[in-house]
Design a protein around this motif. Sequence first.
Motif, short mmCIF file in Angstrom:
data_model
loop_
_atom_site.label_atom_id
_atom_site.label_comp_id
_atom_site.label_asym_id
_atom_site.label_seq_id
_atom_site.Cartn_x
_atom_site.Cartn_y
_atom_site.Cartn_z
N MET A 1 12.15 -128.13 28.99
CA MET A 1 12.42 -128.81 27.73
C MET A 1 12.61 -130.30 28.00
N HIS A 2 12.16 -131.12 27.08
CA HIS A 2 12.31 -132.58 27.19
C HIS A 2 13.34 -133.03 26.16
N VAL A 3 14.45 -133.58 26.65
CA VAL A 3 15.57 -133.99 25.81
C VAL A 3 15.78 -135.49 25.95
N LEU A 4 15.91 -136.17 24.83
CA LEU A 4 16.29 -137.58 24.84
C LEU A 4 17.73 -137.68 24.37
N VAL A 5 18.61 -138.18 25.22
CA VAL A 5 20.02 -138.32 24.91
C VAL A 5 20.28 -139.72 24.37
N VAL A 6 20.92 -139.81 23.22
CA VAL A 6 21.25 -141.09 22.58
C VAL A 6 22.76 -141.28 22.65
N HIS A 7 23.18 -142.38 23.27
CA HIS A 7 24.63 -142.57 23.46
C HIS A 7 24.96 -144.05 23.61
N ASN A 8 25.98 -144.48 22.89
CA ASN A 8 26.58 -145.80 23.10
C ASN A 8 27.77 -145.60 24.03
N ARG A 9 27.67 -146.07 25.26
CA ARG A 9 28.70 -145.83 26.26
C ARG A 9 29.94 -146.66 25.95
N TYR A 10 31.09 -146.01 26.06
CA TYR A 10 32.36 -146.68 25.82
C TYR A 10 32.66 -147.66 26.96
N SER A 11 33.56 -148.58 26.69
CA SER A 11 33.92 -149.59 27.68
C SER A 11 34.43 -148.96 28.96
N SER A 12 34.00 -149.51 30.09
CA SER A 12 34.44 -149.00 31.38
C SER A 12 35.89 -149.36 31.67
N ALA A 26 23.81 -134.11 31.06
CA ALA A 26 22.50 -134.58 31.53
C ALA A 26 22.23 -134.05 32.93
N ALA A 27 23.22 -134.12 33.80
CA ALA A 27 23.05 -133.63 35.17
C ALA A 27 22.80 -132.13 35.18
N LEU A 28 23.50 -131.40 34.31
CA LEU A 28 23.33 -129.95 34.23
C LEU A 28 21.91 -129.59 33.82
N LEU A 29 21.39 -130.27 32.80
CA LEU A 29 20.03 -129.99 32.33
C LEU A 29 19.00 -130.33 33.40
N ARG A 30 19.17 -131.45 34.06
CA ARG A 30 18.21 -131.85 35.10
C ARG A 30 18.22 -130.86 36.27
N ALA A 31 19.42 -130.41 36.65
CA ALA A 31 19.53 -129.45 37.75
C ALA A 31 18.83 -128.13 37.41
N ALA A 32 18.74 -127.84 36.12
CA ALA A 32 18.07 -126.61 35.68
C ALA A 32 16.58 -126.82 35.47
N GLY A 33 16.08 -128.01 35.77
CA GLY A 33 14.65 -128.26 35.70
C GLY A 33 14.16 -128.89 34.42
N ALA A 377 27.30 -122.52 33.97
CA ALA A 377 26.31 -121.54 33.51
C ALA A 377 26.45 -121.30 32.01
N VAL A 378 27.68 -121.14 31.55
CA VAL A 378 27.93 -120.94 30.13
C VAL A 378 27.55 -122.19 29.34
N GLY A 379 27.91 -123.36 29.87
CA GLY A 379 27.59 -124.61 29.18
C GLY A 379 26.10 -124.81 29.01
N LEU A 380 25.31 -124.50 30.05
CA LEU A 380 23.86 -124.65 29.97
C LEU A 380 23.27 -123.70 28.94
N GLU A 381 23.71 -122.46 28.96
CA GLU A 381 23.20 -121.46 28.03
C GLU A 381 23.42 -121.88 26.58
N ARG A 382 24.61 -122.35 26.29
CA ARG A 382 24.93 -122.71 24.91
C ARG A 382 24.23 -124.01 24.48
N LEU A 383 24.05 -124.92 25.41
CA LEU A 383 23.37 -126.17 25.09
C LEU A 383 21.90 -125.90 24.76
N LEU A 384 21.23 -125.12 25.59
CA LEU A 384 19.83 -124.81 25.34
C LEU A 384 19.67 -124.00 24.05
#
Length: 433
Positions: A1-12, A26-33, A377-384
């Motif tokens: 799946m191809h996902v575009l994440v839109v985010h305004n990052r908060y101040s560091s 994002a890291a979870l999705l990439r690790a899953a291919g 594993a649960v987080g990836l399943e629910r996100l997809l």
Amino acid sequence: MHVLVVHNRYSSAQPSGENRVVDQEAALLRAAGHRVDLFERRSDDIAGRSLLGKARVPLLVPWNPAVRTELAARLRAERPDVVHVHNVFPLLSPAVLAACADAGVPVVATLHNYTQICSPGTLRRNGRACTECVGGSSLPAVRHGCYRDSRLATVPVAVSLSVNRRRWWSGVDRFLCVSSAQRDVLVAGGMPAERLAVKHNFVPDQGTRRTAPGEHLLYLGRLADAKGVGLLMTVWDELAADGGVGVPLVIAGSGPLEREVGAWAAGRTDVRYVGLYDPRECERAIERAVAVVVPSVALETFGLVVVEAMAAGVPAVAARHGAFVELIEDGASGLLHQPGDAASLARSLREITADPDRNRELGQAARRRYERGFSSAVGLERLLEAYRTAIAGRSGGGDGPPPTEQSGDGPLTEKNGTGSRRDTRAGRDGGRT
């Protein structure tokens, strides 16, 4: 799946749990291919703008036309399967929704707070719960200066909330609430229930486990009144006057009460204020804790530190409201106290430290609860599942309205054509994976 994440990052300058959730997903999705690209702005960049550029920022909060043009062009060129929106304040604006509509791309939006119904997103004013704007006009927020205690600063936020409310509700295919408690509040505030599903945040398993009884109680978070820091200090003084609980209190974090906490802890042997920990230091502090303490008086939408403690086999003591009620099984995987009640919090702190064997059992139960409901594993399943449902709904492939309910540990569910519920894990992929 191809996902575009839109985010305004908060101040560091202020650690953000929301930034961390975005990065972890994002890291979870990439690790899953899966392919994950970012369309983002950074609030840190505002400081480097010219004086005129800084003055224009409030005007962009309700609507940033340049963002619409840029994002729409990128969507047409890259054709992602779904856009996942997190934060759009202050530099992106709800113009991102118009861009997605222009390109015909389905949208999933995670709601990390209450900004859909409250200008500052906290449902609090002057240290107390406030719902004056919920379901109605945002003018009270301007009158009270709810954002940053400034009427001027509140104006663009309130205007954006008022003029873009319908755009949000019609332009997002699936809203993801991070707790059932948050969803209930948002639905009561007028948001479309059929578009709101619950997807708890997940926490990656860092492989750290508590192997000893624990050395301290740990408060790890923002140092602010809404987080119950003042209440914790009051209760700790009372416990200390009564002989203490046998372990010191470690406070890690930063925020408006930083100086007050530092002065309070100075010279004491039963309290250590350690400032802001880096991620590895946070892990070590949790791993060595008897329990984490989360005495928030605000209605929290989630509690990352609670789940991080669960992952390490450490129980939590938290306020009995908001998301904590669905994260912690009181008396089984942690303890809940009455919100804002000093005596109740004191009893819970005594109880969590009194019996090492019981504490260990609570920690083991917390770890099992983490594995069941908040792991990667649960987080990836629910996100997809959320992405597939949004895609199917946009393409006309859905067989009913979006999911409206989710149990604390179960999958996302949706109604089928007969009105009954079925487990959507069983094979509907929307044709775009």
